[in-house]
Design an enzyme around this catalytic site. Structure first.
Site, PDB file in Angstrom:
ATOM      1  N   GLU A   1      -2.368  -9.252   3.646  1.00 13.22           N
ATOM      2  CA  GLU A   1      -2.699  -9.661   5.013  1.00 13.22           C
ATOM      3  C   GLU A   1      -4.193  -9.551   5.287  1.00 13.22           C
ATOM      4  O   GLU A   1      -4.681  -9.980   6.340  1.00 13.22           O
ATOM      5  CB  GLU A   1      -1.914  -8.823   6.027  1.00 13.22           C
ATOM      6  CG  GLU A   1      -2.501  -7.482   6.396  1.00 13.22           C
ATOM      7  CD  GLU A   1      -2.424  -6.438   5.291  1.00 13.22           C
ATOM      8  OE1 GLU A   1      -3.047  -5.377   5.438  1.00 13.22           O
ATOM      9  OE2 GLU A   1      -1.752  -6.684   4.270  1.00 13.22           O
TER      10      GLU A   1
ATOM     11  N   HIS B   1      -3.852  -5.466  -0.027  1.00 10.40           N
ATOM     12  CA  HIS B   1      -3.473  -5.971   1.292  1.00 10.40           C
ATOM     13  C   HIS B   1      -3.468  -7.496   1.336  1.00 10.40           C
ATOM     14  O   HIS B   1      -4.512  -8.118   1.566  1.00 10.40           O
ATOM     15  CB  HIS B   1      -4.434  -5.432   2.348  1.00 10.40           C
ATOM     16  CG  HIS B   1      -4.267  -3.980   2.625  1.00 10.40           C
ATOM     17  ND1 HIS B   1      -3.447  -3.493   3.620  1.00 10.40           N
ATOM     18  CD2 HIS B   1      -4.792  -2.897   2.012  1.00 10.40           C
ATOM     19  CE1 HIS B   1      -3.487  -2.174   3.618  1.00 10.40           C
ATOM     20  NE2 HIS B   1      -4.296  -1.786   2.645  1.00 10.40           N
TER      21      HIS B   1
ATOM     22  N   CYS C   1       0.813  -1.217   0.000  1.00 17.22           N
ATOM     23  CA  CYS C   1       0.000   0.000   0.000  1.00 17.22           C
ATOM     24  C   CYS C   1       0.846   1.266   0.000  1.00 17.22           C
ATOM     25  O   CYS C   1       1.510   1.554  -0.978  1.00 17.22           O
ATOM     26  CB  CYS C   1      -0.989  -0.044   1.165  1.00 17.22           C
ATOM     27  SG  CYS C   1      -2.398   1.063   0.969  1.00 17.22           S
TER      28      CYS C   1
END
Length: 357
Positions: free
Chosen positions: A334, A332, A247
């Site tokens: 994660e 993302h 990001c």
């Protein structure tokens, strides 16, 4: 109590006050996730913004502190169609109303969030005010709204001092620009010892510890404001240490290597964005939260190539750097909230470190 959302284009929405009762001016953005409102609220990337949730019912499964992505919520304000005040979930620790009140986050419920989202899509992200005060003349408010700019938000969200998650594997230096907890957790689950550094830590200090890899985190705001950080990333790029960035970290590395970024009309925020990995041909459904993007036309082909693209609008979703052990993604892996499709990119990072030895 009545509450009002006033947009800088003159639109006014009337609803009910939720959370803390205070007036706030912020950038208004929307998130399309159907679940994960707590993770959205505790994502530091929302600092300087007020979040509109497009899903019509928020709060129905309450607040589970274990799912928080940081120690507190970061949005300036919260905007929903309907707030559930009686959660049903065996894991629930609190109601969303109490959570917002305790943490001083004001909000508004009972407005037409679909109409609001359409305005933001058609006209682009704009500033707005959440208030319980009824202004007889909104023209006295609009100049204040237009003047607002989120500033120094990375400094606001980064950790104050370095700390370590113990592990017996690779030693990873994580630069915290507003890192979600699950980034460090995803590395730690793979055995890594993760040292988390404040955003303005010098490259010299990080490299002096001889890390096996460096992780650049997500974070809020305009990447071009992070001038000092970009200078440090130039030194990290010049090293031989493998780097993985997510990001804001992705955008900052691009700026450090000569590419440019620009603000998107309304950004990507949600848990259902399709991204294509140009290396494998796979398409991931990804979690995203960004309002800026790397400009593909400014990428030096001798330095990097586009590694991932957004299937919907073809914007750059990641870069693979040439002759360097560096790759970066805009989305993302994660997740939290969101699908786990691209979680294996952490394994790719582990393999990159292994091969660099």
């Amino acid at each position: 109590m009545k509450a009002y959302l006033i947009l800088e284009d003159g639109h006014v929405f009337t609803g009910t006050s939720i959370g803390a009762q205070k007036e706030v001016i912020s950038e208004i953005v929307f998130n399309t996730s159907m679940t994960g409102y707590l993770e959205v609220l505790t994502d530091p990337s929302y600092a300087g913004q007020a979040v509109v949730m497009t899903y019509p019912l928020i709060g129905n499964y309450g607040i589970c502190h274990e799912d928080m992505e940081s120690l507190k919520p970061w949005p300036d304000g919260y905007i929903v169609r309907e707030l559930s005040r009686m959660p049903s979930n065996f894991r629930s620790d609190d109601t969303i109303q109490n959570f917002l009140e305790k943490n001083g986050v004001p909000g508004i419920a009972g407005i037409d969030t679909r109409a609001l989202t359409k305005i933001l899509r058609e006209k682009g992200t704009m500033n707005g005010m959440i208030t319980t005060k009824e202004y007889s003349d909104i023209n006295e408010v609009i100049p204040r709204l237009k003047e607002y700019t989120p500033a120094k938000v990375v400094e606001k969200v980064t950790c104050s001092e370095k700390h370590v998650l113990k592990g017996d594997g690779y030693k990873i230096a994580l630069m915290d620009f507003g890192a979600k907890r699950n980034i460090a957790r995803s590395l730690n689950e793979r055995g890594c010892e993760v040292t988390i550094y404040p955003a303005k830590t010098s490259a010299k200090e990080i490299l002096a510890t001889n890390p096996d890899g460096i992780m650049l985190s997500n974070g809020p705001g305009d990447p071009k404001e992070c001038v000092e950080i970009i200078e440090q990333l130039k030194e990290l790029y010049a090293s031989s240490v493998p780097i993985f960035a997510i990001c804001l970290g992705h955008q900052l590395m691009a700026l450090a290597t000569g590419a440019d970024t620009h603000k998107m009309k309304y950004g990507h925020r949600g848990a259902n964005h399709p991204v294509k990995d140009l290396k494998s041909g796979k398409v991931y459904i990804s979690s995203q939260n960004h309002g800026y993007v790397v400009d593909e036309t400014t990428i030096n082909p001798e330095i990097a190539e586009v590694g991932f693209i957004n299937v919907n609008d073809k914007t750059v979703e990641g870069l693979r750097y040439k002759n360097k052990n560096i790759f970066t993604v805009q989305f993302h892996p994660e997740a939290c909230p969101g699908p786990q499709d691209s979680n294996a990119l952490f394994d790719e990072f582990m393999n990159m470190i292994k091969e660099s030895k």
